[in-house]
Design a protein around this motif. Structure first.
Motif, PDB file in Angstrom:
ATOM      1  N   SER A 177       1.041  -1.260  -0.046  1.00  0.00           N
ATOM      2  CA  SER A 177       0.048   0.146  -0.007  1.00  0.00           C
ATOM      3  C   SER A 177       0.904   1.305  -0.043  1.00  0.00           C
ATOM      4  O   SER A 177       1.894   1.223   0.269  1.00  0.00           O
ATOM      5  N   ARG A 179       5.637   3.940   1.992  1.00  0.00           N
ATOM      6  CA  ARG A 179       6.304   5.355   2.878  1.00  0.00           C
ATOM      7  C   ARG A 179       7.055   4.654   4.032  1.00  0.00           C
ATOM      8  O   ARG A 179       8.248   5.101   4.180  1.00  0.00           O
ATOM      9  N   THR A 180       6.614   3.586   4.632  1.00  0.00           N
ATOM     10  CA  THR A 180       7.136   3.191   6.037  1.00  0.00           C
ATOM     11  C   THR A 180       8.533   2.479   5.381  1.00  0.00           C
ATOM     12  O   THR A 180       9.516   2.627   6.070  1.00  0.00           O
ATOM     13  N   GLU A 207       0.832   3.597   2.146  1.00  0.00           N
ATOM     14  CA  GLU A 207       1.311   3.769   3.438  1.00  0.00           C
ATOM     15  C   GLU A 207       2.621   2.983   3.775  1.00  0.00           C
ATOM     16  O   GLU A 207       3.780   3.311   4.314  1.00  0.00           O
ATOM     17  N   THR A 208       2.462   1.559   3.481  1.00  0.00           N
ATOM     18  CA  THR A 208       3.644   0.626   3.793  1.00  0.00           C
ATOM     19  C   THR A 208       4.859   1.023   2.757  1.00  0.00           C
ATOM     20  O   THR A 208       5.919   0.815   3.355  1.00  0.00           O
TER      21      THR A 208
END
Length: 211
Positions: A175, A180-181, A177-178
């Protein structure tokens, strides 16, 4: 007596020196990262000038002297780096900067060389899969069973493991978000080992906002 060498190399960076010379930082398959000087490479008509440019993959002929390497010949490899589009250029720039920050001189890393060639030729706009692979080959990337990946699900860990094994063209299953992490984790690892942050990601973000 000077020793003659021939090697497959990627030009990481160049610097103009003197009236017409060019100082090159090379990542070679056979000898790892080395610095070499190309005499008169910037003169009109020089056969070295067009080959010894950043991002190029070249076959170089070297003379090894007590005080360093001198480039006596260079020709562009048939499989040159793909930087035809802005996203490709920016992705390649990130990979090159990563190598300049982390590579030690004089350590042959043939598996890493092949991975870098693949990364620079990739048509994807994100260098993240290749960054993960490069950090792994340099011994800096933690395994997916470490606490760093506690928030990642099974499919996401599987995707990262594919990248670590070298299947960097695998369609990402992360995803936004993942991703970016994971990018933040890579940036943290790089900062810890190099003592500074990459400049290219910030430049890329500014350029994309301006488009």
């Amino acid at each position: 007596m000077p020793r003659s060498l021939s090697c497959d190399a990627i030009v990481l960076a160049t610097y103009n020196v003197g009236e017409a010379d060019r100082f090159c930082i090379l990542f070679t398959r056979e000898y790892g990262k080395i610095a070499a000087r190309a005499s008169a490479a910037r003169r009109i008509g020089s056969k070295l000038g067009s080959a010894l440019l950043p991002f190029q993959r070249v076959q170089v002929e070297l003379r090894e002297w007590d005080n360093g390497y001198v480039i006596t010949g260079a020709r562009r490899h048939a499989a040159c780096v793909g930087t035809e589009t802005l996203p490709q250029f920016l992705a390649a720039s990130e990979i090159i900067e990563l190598l300049l920050m982390l590579l030690e001189e004089g350590e042959p890393l043939p598996d890493l060389f092949e991975s870098v060639v693949e990364g620079l030729r990739s048509e994807t706009s994100s260098p993240l899969p290749h960054t993960v692979r490069i950090l792994h080959l340099l011994g800096h990337m933690p395994s997916t069973d470490m606490p760093h990946f506690s928030t990642f699900n099974v499919d996401e860990k599987g995707c990262i493991e594919e990248w670590i094994r070298g299947d960097c063209e695998k369609s990402p299953m992360l995803s936004a978000e993942t991703e970016r992490t994971l990018s933040s984790l890579c940036e943290s690892i790089l900062s810890d080992h190099a003592g500074k942050k990459q400049r290219v990601p910030g430049i890329k973000k500014s350029m994309m906002l301006a488009i």
